[in-house]
Design a protein around this motif. Structure first.
Motif, PDB file in Angstrom:
ATOM      1  N   PHE A  40     -63.737  40.426  26.590  1.00 19.91           N
ATOM      2  CA  PHE A  40     -65.036  40.031  27.145  1.00 19.91           C
ATOM      3  C   PHE A  40     -66.139  40.973  26.667  1.00 19.91           C
ATOM      4  O   PHE A  40     -67.195  40.543  26.227  1.00 19.91           O
ATOM      5  CB  PHE A  40     -64.981  40.116  28.676  1.00 19.91           C
ATOM      6  N   THR A  41     -65.858  42.279  26.778  1.00 18.54           N
ATOM      7  CA  THR A  41     -66.852  43.276  26.390  1.00 18.54           C
ATOM      8  C   THR A  41     -67.239  43.088  24.939  1.00 18.54           C
ATOM      9  O   THR A  41     -68.421  43.104  24.581  1.00 18.54           O
ATOM     10  CB  THR A  41     -66.277  44.700  26.548  1.00 18.54           C
ATOM     11  N   ALA A  44     -69.287  39.959  24.377  1.00 19.80           N
ATOM     12  CA  ALA A  44     -70.661  40.132  24.854  1.00 19.80           C
ATOM     13  C   ALA A  44     -71.509  40.834  23.801  1.00 19.80           C
ATOM     14  O   ALA A  44     -72.661  40.462  23.566  1.00 19.80           O
ATOM     15  CB  ALA A  44     -70.676  40.913  26.160  1.00 19.80           C
ATOM     16  N   VAL A  47     -72.278  38.276  21.188  1.00 17.25           N
ATOM     17  CA  VAL A  47     -73.254  37.288  21.642  1.00 17.25           C
ATOM     18  C   VAL A  47     -74.668  37.871  21.643  1.00 17.25           C
ATOM     19  O   VAL A  47     -75.621  37.196  21.243  1.00 17.25           O
ATOM     20  CB  VAL A  47     -72.894  36.756  23.058  1.00 17.25           C
ATOM     21  N   SER A  48     -74.803  39.143  22.044  1.00 17.20           N
ATOM     22  CA  SER A  48     -76.157  39.692  22.079  1.00 17.20           C
ATOM     23  C   SER A  48     -76.743  39.803  20.668  1.00 17.20           C
ATOM     24  O   SER A  48     -77.937  39.579  20.478  1.00 17.20           O
ATOM     25  CB  SER A  48     -76.203  41.023  22.825  1.00 17.20           C
ATOM     26  N   TRP A  50     -75.952  37.749  18.258  1.00 14.92           N
ATOM     27  CA  TRP A  50     -76.211  36.352  17.886  1.00 14.92           C
ATOM     28  C   TRP A  50     -77.551  35.896  18.439  1.00 14.92           C
ATOM     29  O   TRP A  50     -78.368  35.287  17.742  1.00 14.92           O
ATOM     30  CB  TRP A  50     -75.056  35.489  18.413  1.00 14.92           C
ATOM     31  N   ILE A  51     -77.820  36.217  19.716  1.00 16.33           N
ATOM     32  CA  ILE A  51     -79.095  35.845  20.327  1.00 16.33           C
ATOM     33  C   ILE A  51     -80.256  36.528  19.599  1.00 16.33           C
ATOM     34  O   ILE A  51     -81.262  35.893  19.273  1.00 16.33           O
ATOM     35  CB  ILE A  51     -79.120  36.220  21.827  1.00 16.33           C
ATOM     36  N   LEU A  52     -80.074  37.819  19.315  1.00  9.23           N
ATOM     37  CA  LEU A  52     -81.130  38.573  18.634  1.00  9.23           C
ATOM     38  C   LEU A  52     -81.494  37.948  17.303  1.00  9.23           C
ATOM     39  O   LEU A  52     -82.660  37.734  16.989  1.00  9.23           O
ATOM     40  CB  LEU A  52     -80.653  39.998  18.366  1.00  9.23           C
ATOM     41  N   ARG A  54     -81.143  35.013  16.253  1.00  7.32           N
ATOM     42  CA  ARG A  54     -81.730  33.676  16.288  1.00  7.32           C
ATOM     43  C   ARG A  54     -83.241  33.786  16.383  1.00  7.32           C
ATOM     44  O   ARG A  54     -83.972  32.858  16.083  1.00  7.32           O
ATOM     45  CB  ARG A  54     -81.192  32.887  17.478  1.00  7.32           C
ATOM     46  N   ASN A  55     -83.721  34.945  16.868  1.00  5.22           N
ATOM     47  CA  ASN A  55     -85.158  35.159  17.001  1.00  5.22           C
ATOM     48  C   ASN A  55     -85.742  35.962  15.846  1.00  5.22           C
ATOM     49  O   ASN A  55     -86.906  35.844  15.528  1.00  5.22           O
ATOM     50  CB  ASN A  55     -85.457  35.894  18.304  1.00  5.22           C
ATOM     51  N   PHE A  56     -84.919  36.817  15.279  1.00  6.57           N
ATOM     52  CA  PHE A  56     -85.408  37.720  14.238  1.00  6.57           C
ATOM     53  C   PHE A  56     -84.497  37.611  13.013  1.00  6.57           C
ATOM     54  O   PHE A  56     -83.281  37.568  13.173  1.00  6.57           O
ATOM     55  CB  PHE A  56     -85.419  39.160  14.746  1.00  6.57           C
ATOM     56  N   ILE A  59     -82.977  43.300  10.978  1.00  7.60           N
ATOM     57  CA  ILE A  59     -83.409  44.540  11.614  1.00  7.60           C
ATOM     58  C   ILE A  59     -83.513  45.579  10.517  1.00  7.60           C
ATOM     59  O   ILE A  59     -82.495  45.964   9.938  1.00  7.60           O
ATOM     60  CB  ILE A  59     -82.397  45.015  12.672  1.00  7.60           C
ATOM     61  N   TYR A 197     -75.833  50.582  15.378  1.00 10.16           N
ATOM     62  CA  TYR A 197     -77.107  50.300  14.727  1.00 10.16           C
ATOM     63  C   TYR A 197     -77.297  51.206  13.511  1.00 10.16           C
ATOM     64  O   TYR A 197     -76.883  52.355  13.526  1.00 10.16           O
ATOM     65  CB  TYR A 197     -78.265  50.517  15.698  1.00 10.16           C
TER      66      TYR A 197
ATOM     67  N   SER B  44     -88.141  48.421  15.334  1.00 12.84           N
ATOM     68  CA  SER B  44     -87.813  47.930  13.998  1.00 12.84           C
ATOM     69  C   SER B  44     -87.532  46.430  14.013  1.00 12.84           C
ATOM     70  O   SER B  44     -87.742  45.753  13.019  1.00 12.84           O
ATOM     71  CB  SER B  44     -86.633  48.708  13.412  1.00 12.84           C
ATOM     72  N   VAL B  49     -90.734  40.942  11.827  1.00 18.19           N
ATOM     73  CA  VAL B  49     -91.440  39.659  11.861  1.00 18.19           C
ATOM     74  C   VAL B  49     -92.939  39.904  11.727  1.00 18.19           C
ATOM     75  O   VAL B  49     -93.429  40.986  12.040  1.00 18.19           O
ATOM     76  CB  VAL B  49     -91.157  38.871  13.165  1.00 18.19           C
ATOM     77  N   VAL B 184     -69.865  43.193  32.388  1.00 22.51           N
ATOM     78  CA  VAL B 184     -70.289  42.547  31.148  1.00 22.51           C
ATOM     79  C   VAL B 184     -71.034  41.255  31.445  1.00 22.51           C
ATOM     80  O   VAL B 184     -72.121  41.001  30.905  1.00 22.51           O
ATOM     81  CB  VAL B 184     -69.060  42.276  30.259  1.00 22.51           C
ATOM     82  N   LEU B 188     -75.103  40.831  30.685  1.00 27.93           N
ATOM     83  CA  LEU B 188     -75.532  39.892  29.646  1.00 27.93           C
ATOM     84  C   LEU B 188     -76.354  38.756  30.245  1.00 27.93           C
ATOM     85  O   LEU B 188     -77.449  38.447  29.776  1.00 27.93           O
ATOM     86  CB  LEU B 188     -74.318  39.345  28.898  1.00 27.93           C
ATOM     87  N   VAL B 194     -80.465  41.635  26.565  1.00 23.57           N
ATOM     88  CA  VAL B 194     -81.508  40.973  25.794  1.00 23.57           C
ATOM     89  C   VAL B 194     -82.310  40.152  26.815  1.00 23.57           C
ATOM     90  O   VAL B 194     -81.716  39.436  27.607  1.00 23.57           O
ATOM     91  CB  VAL B 194     -80.901  40.021  24.737  1.00 23.57           C
TER      92      VAL B 194
END
Lengths: 267, 267
Positions: A40-41, A44, A47-48, A50-52, A54-56, A59, A197, B44, B49, B184, B188, B194
């Motif tokens: 799960f960890t 997660a 997924v975070s 993946w979400i990031l 989708r917007n940007f 990095i 990162y 960053s 963007v 978790v 999330l 996020v």
């Protein structure tokens, strides 16, 4: 005392491991739930990202798959610390209650004997997830496959593991001097979240701190550069295996120094 | 006087947490590191963007949101699952059940002391630093009042979720796995990792129907909105209140039901 060979230690480790697994198997539900929790960890974290992304688009010039590579790399390199050194978390309890003294009377290496008592199987779930992530990003990045690159990957994964183990050992060893080392251990555990990162996002001051004072950049960033950006590998990446060994040796000495001056609680 | 017995538990908690000064120092350092990482990471990310505003949030908004979410997490997280799980395994829970006070309340009030200290030592300093660093980007007005009410509701919802998860430990005897899964999922889906504004569409709608967003997203949205309409305030606080009542009732019933099932090792 006569020094015991590697074979001797391996044999002992196998025996203790078998006992530990037997006792774990009597709590089967706990084992299954813990493994699911571990996965799960990791999901997660995935997924975070993946979400990031989708917007940007990227990095700091690092794309989605490169960041995933770093993530997978850090997960795999964290496995040894999870599997082999999990008993560090209990060290402060043993030291506090006085039970630690029992480890001091065995005719084998104290550090080895203490750590061998617990093998954390749920680290294997993390290992599988990490390898999966690495392979996925590897294919998507089109990195190619040669024996040399495989050798490099393995060497640098070991390097990263050594550094993480060193950090945790040193944090756990502080309990020989201060009462509650839990918070320090928890802090080093958090380091792994920062390790995924690229260090180039930080300002020069923090780049220096995260490289030399709190060496979290060595957990994923510097070693990964060798594989991800083979044309611009800094000297630090090549030196990192040396650093890994040195850090680990130092943390081992610190741990043993603390253990040797331990005088028990008198009970 | 009925409240007096609860407040004495609060007092004990404050005294207890003041004993661990070094732990507080280390926690502050850990938070500081985390804030640094979040700051540079999102800086960053936004640099990659062209636009300043993504999904209705500027860099400053995102920073305040995430930093305060972490501050709220540190202030609200009370490791109730750990406490319950350990007490169940050791059998100490029998002693707590015999106390002339409902267990659910006893646990909550014995943590209330650490709420108070955490609020003054971690949340308030973080809040002030963020307001100063962002040059007053946090609107200071009536929204502070809404925020306060919302945080209290969030604390209650968080505690109810913890209590339900802790009750599950009665059956599974697994603490680590259950706790990590809870943590978790909550972190999330509550927007603490996020911001929910960045979530892709179907996921976003689903998340709004779950109780978790009421813990971090609801108070922070109310805080960041300088002049919220009455409608927003009523729906946000109303949803929180509904979840608060619902989860509390569920927790109580589940606990009552489970208490008849348990077998406890002799404590």
């Amino acid at each position: 005392m006569k020094r015991k060979g590697l074979g001797f230690y391996l044999k002992i480790y196998g025996k203790i491991l078998a006992q530990d697994l037997k006792s774990k198997m009597s709590y089967r539900a706990d084992f299954i739930i813990s493994t699911i929790g571990m996965i799960f960890t990791n999901i997660a974290g995935f997924v975070s990202f993946w979400i990031l992304f989708r917007n940007f688009p990227s990095i700091n010039g690092w794309n989605y798959y490169e960041i995933l590579f770093l993530y997978g790399f850090s997960l795999v390199s964290l496995t040894p610390v999870q599997c082999f050194l999990d008993n560090n978390w209990s060290l402060r309890m043993y030291v506090y209650s006085g039970d630690f003294i029992k480890y001091c009377f065995r005719p084998i290496n104290l550090f080895f004997y203490y750590q061998s008592e617990v093998f954390d199987i749920k680290g294997l779930g993390q290992l599988a997830f990490g390898i999966g992530t690495l392979i996925y990003s590897w294919i998507k990045l089109g990195l190619g496959f040669t024996p040399l690159i495989l050798l490099k990957t393995i060497v640098f994964l070991i390097t990263a593991s050594l550094i993480m183990m060193a950090l945790q050992n040193a944090a756990a060893a502080t309990c020989f001097w201060i009462q509650n080392s839990f918070y320090l251990l928890d802090l080093t555990l958090k380091f792994k979240d920062y390790a995924k990162y690229p260090i180039t996002i930080f300002s020069p001051v923090f780049r220096f701190i995260f490289t030399f004072i709190m060496p979290i950049a060595f957990i994923a960033y510097y070693p990964s550069l060798v594989i991800l950006r083979p044309d611009e590998v800094p000297l630090l990446s090549w030196l990192s295996p040396l650093f890994g060994c040195a850090f680990f040796w130092f943390s081992y000495k610190l741990w043993m120094f603390g253990a040797m001056k331990y005088s028990g609680t008198g009970s | 006087m009925k409240l007096k017995k609860y407040l004495s538990l609060t007092r004990i908690g404050i005294i207890e947490s003041r004993q661990f000064r070094l732990a507080t120092v280390i926690m502050v350092i850990g938070n500081l590191l985390y804030l640094i990482v979040v700051y540079f990471l999102w800086k960053s990310i936004y640099a990659s963007v062209e636009t300043d505003v993504v999904n209705g949030m500027t860099f400053t908004d995102t920073l305040i949101y995430l930093v305060l979410a972490t501050a709220l997490f540190n202030f609200m997280e009370m490791y109730a699952v750990w406490e319950m799980g350990r007490n169940i395994q050791s059998g100490k829970i029998v002693l707590d059940l015999l106390k002339p006070i409902e267990y659910r309340r006893y646990l909550f009030w014995s943590y209330s002391g650490s709420f108070v200290t955490q609020f003054f030592f971690t949340f308030l300093p973080t809040f002030i630093v963020v307001s100063v660093v962002t040059h007053g980007a946090v609107p200071l007005g009536i929204n502070l009042l809404y925020f306060a009410v919302s945080v209290i509701l969030a604390v209650l919802i968080n505690y109810s979720i913890d209590f339900i998860v802790g009750t599950i430990c009665l059956y599974t005897e697994s603490i680590w796995g259950i706790n990590i899964m809870k943590q978790v999922i909550v972190l999330l889906l509550s927007g603490a990792t996020v911001p929910i504004a960045f979530f892709p569409e179907p996921l976003k709608t689903v998340v709004y129907y779950l109780p978790f967003q009421s813990i971090y997203n609801a108070p922070l949205t109310l805080l960041l909105d300088g002049s919220p309409t009455l409608e927003t305030v009523v729906t946000t606080l109303g949803t929180q209140l509904l979840w608060c009542v619902g989860m509390t009732l569920l927790g109580k019933l589940f606990w009552k039901f489970s208490l008849r099932q348990i077998t406890v090792n002799g404590g």
